[in-house]
Design a protein around this motif. Structure first.
Motif, PDB file in Angstrom:
ATOM      1  N   VAL A 145     -18.037   3.823   6.328  1.00 33.44           N
ATOM      2  CA  VAL A 145     -17.542   2.999   5.666  1.00 33.44           C
ATOM      3  C   VAL A 145     -16.724   3.558   3.749  1.00 33.44           C
ATOM      4  O   VAL A 145     -16.884   4.343   3.726  1.00 33.44           O
ATOM      5  N   VAL A 146     -15.282   2.528   4.239  1.00 38.18           N
ATOM      6  CA  VAL A 146     -14.096   3.776   3.502  1.00 38.18           C
ATOM      7  C   VAL A 146     -13.721   2.662   2.185  1.00 38.18           C
ATOM      8  O   VAL A 146     -13.722   1.817   2.669  1.00 38.18           O
ATOM      9  N   ARG A 147     -14.173   3.288   1.045  1.00 40.62           N
ATOM     10  CA  ARG A 147     -13.659   2.746   0.297  1.00 40.62           C
ATOM     11  C   ARG A 147     -12.938   3.779  -0.314  1.00 40.62           C
ATOM     12  O   ARG A 147     -12.317   4.837  -1.146  1.00 40.62           O
ATOM     13  N   LEU A 148     -11.207   2.702  -1.415  1.00 39.46           N
ATOM     14  CA  LEU A 148     -10.042   3.764  -1.568  1.00 39.46           C
ATOM     15  C   LEU A 148      -9.437   3.267  -2.958  1.00 39.46           C
ATOM     16  O   LEU A 148      -9.875   2.157  -3.682  1.00 39.46           O
ATOM     17  N   ALA A 149      -8.817   4.495  -3.777  1.00 43.66           N
ATOM     18  CA  ALA A 149      -8.876   3.995  -4.942  1.00 43.66           C
ATOM     19  C   ALA A 149      -7.340   4.540  -5.346  1.00 43.66           C
ATOM     20  O   ALA A 149      -6.637   4.943  -5.138  1.00 43.66           O
ATOM     21  N   GLY A 150      -6.555   3.038  -5.712  1.00 41.42           N
ATOM     22  CA  GLY A 150      -5.067   3.751  -5.793  1.00 41.42           C
ATOM     23  C   GLY A 150      -4.416   1.638  -6.394  1.00 41.42           C
ATOM     24  O   GLY A 150      -5.131   0.729  -6.716  1.00 41.42           O
ATOM     25  N   SER A 151      -3.115   1.644  -5.832  1.00 41.52           N
ATOM     26  CA  SER A 151      -2.836   0.379  -5.747  1.00 41.52           C
ATOM     27  C   SER A 151      -2.862  -0.753  -5.064  1.00 41.52           C
ATOM     28  O   SER A 151      -3.516  -1.794  -5.516  1.00 41.52           O
ATOM     29  N   SER A 152      -2.286  -0.201  -3.784  1.00 38.28           N
ATOM     30  CA  SER A 152      -2.607  -1.442  -2.957  1.00 38.28           C
ATOM     31  C   SER A 152      -3.263  -0.830  -1.225  1.00 38.28           C
ATOM     32  O   SER A 152      -3.071  -0.114  -0.802  1.00 38.28           O
ATOM     33  N   ILE A 153      -3.223  -1.851  -0.953  1.00 37.60           N
ATOM     34  CA  ILE A 153      -4.037  -1.310   1.014  1.00 37.60           C
ATOM     35  C   ILE A 153      -3.629  -2.495   1.894  1.00 37.60           C
ATOM     36  O   ILE A 153      -3.563  -3.747   1.302  1.00 37.60           O
ATOM     37  N   SER A 154      -3.151  -1.680   3.102  1.00 47.92           N
ATOM     38  CA  SER A 154      -2.409  -2.799   4.130  1.00 47.92           C
ATOM     39  C   SER A 154      -4.230  -4.015   4.494  1.00 47.92           C
ATOM     40  O   SER A 154      -4.880  -3.249   4.327  1.00 47.92           O
ATOM     41  N   GLN A 155      -3.007  -4.987   5.166  1.00 46.00           N
ATOM     42  CA  GLN A 155      -4.091  -5.795   5.469  1.00 46.00           C
ATOM     43  C   GLN A 155      -4.929  -5.217   7.326  1.00 46.00           C
ATOM     44  O   GLN A 155      -6.082  -5.757   6.904  1.00 46.00           O
ATOM     45  N   ASN A 156      -3.865  -4.100   7.269  1.00 49.54           N
ATOM     46  CA  ASN A 156      -4.721  -3.739   8.800  1.00 49.54           C
ATOM     47  C   ASN A 156      -6.312  -3.243   8.657  1.00 49.54           C
ATOM     48  O   ASN A 156      -7.496  -2.812   8.679  1.00 49.54           O
ATOM     49  N   LEU A 157      -6.173  -2.750   7.067  1.00 47.09           N
ATOM     50  CA  LEU A 157      -7.112  -2.396   6.191  1.00 47.09           C
ATOM     51  C   LEU A 157      -8.804  -2.735   6.403  1.00 47.09           C
ATOM     52  O   LEU A 157      -9.148  -2.314   6.086  1.00 47.09           O
ATOM     53  N   LYS A 158      -7.339  -3.999   5.505  1.00 47.67           N
ATOM     54  CA  LYS A 158      -8.938  -4.549   4.466  1.00 47.67           C
ATOM     55  C   LYS A 158      -9.759  -5.545   6.111  1.00 47.67           C
ATOM     56  O   LYS A 158     -10.954  -5.325   5.871  1.00 47.67           O
TER      57      LYS A 158
END
Length: 209
Positions: free
Chosen positions: A37-50
């Motif tokens: 289960v992954v959470r990232l902190a930053g500006s934006s992530i790809s649609q693939n990751l979503k």
């Protein structure tokens, strides 16, 4: 060298990744592909990751994200924030992409050939050579090797019910895979026939027990 190779069960593992750049994305994909289960902190992530289930959070939430996580991955170009997250992650497993030896976990170069996963770690001396070694290993492992692994797994599952001693099972496995008929069937890719020969051999040697 004060590092040793281990495999970490990642199914359901809560992974917080500081950063959303190239390295952070590679780490996120790796953990997501292995059930974390992954959470990232930053500006934006790809649609693939979503689509894989990753969540994007603000860097203002790092304290809560660290508390939530089982594993913290620091992969941000913000040196000050990276150092802060490193400090508050005491007691957590930490992978630092920026300064690997300041963490507890290193994510090595790894790849799969069928069910085989191979990892290469050069102790930080040469990531380029790790990639070259990967190509060499991929060229050496054959389809016959993959079939033999499948047949050994098949044989072991049967023998565990018959031979309780692990050393004795291993001796019998050597006997099976030194059999010329089985080797020929592996070479020709006839795995079902090889399984049938293995079954008959085990039945014969253990009197159908």
């Amino acid at each position: 060298m004060d590092w040793t190779a281990l495999y970490l069960k990642t199914s359901g593992l809560k992974v917080f990744i500081l950063g959303t750049g190239e390295v952070a994305t590679r780490r996120a994909n790796k953990f997501l592909d292995h059930g974390a289960v992954v959470r990232l902190a930053g500006s934006s992530i790809s649609q693939n990751l979503k689509e894989k289930g990753a969540e994007l959070h603000s860097t203002d939430d790092v304290d809560d994200l660290v508390e939530w996580a089982d594993l913290v991955v620091v992969a941000s170009g913000d040196e000050k924030l990276s150092d802060y997250v490193g400090r508050i992650s005491e007691g957590k497993l930490v992978n630092r992409a920026d300064f690997p030896y300041e963490g507890d976990v290193i994510v090595p170069t790894s790849f799969n050939i069928a069910d085989i996963e191979i990892s290469i770690f050069t102790n930080g001396k040469s990531p380029l050579m790790a990639r070259q070694l990967r190509k060499k290993i991929q060229s050496v492992i054959t389809e016959e090797d993959i079939l033999e692994i499948e047949l050994q797994d098949y044989s072991r599952s049967i023998l565990k019910k018959i031979i309780p001693d692990q050393k004795e099972r291993r001796k019998y496995l050597y006997k099976i895979f030194e059999d010329e008929n089985i080797l020929k069937l592996i070479k020709s890719g006839e795995i079902d026939k090889a399984k049938a020969v293995i079954n008959e051999s085990i039945k014969r040697d253990f009197n159908d027990t």
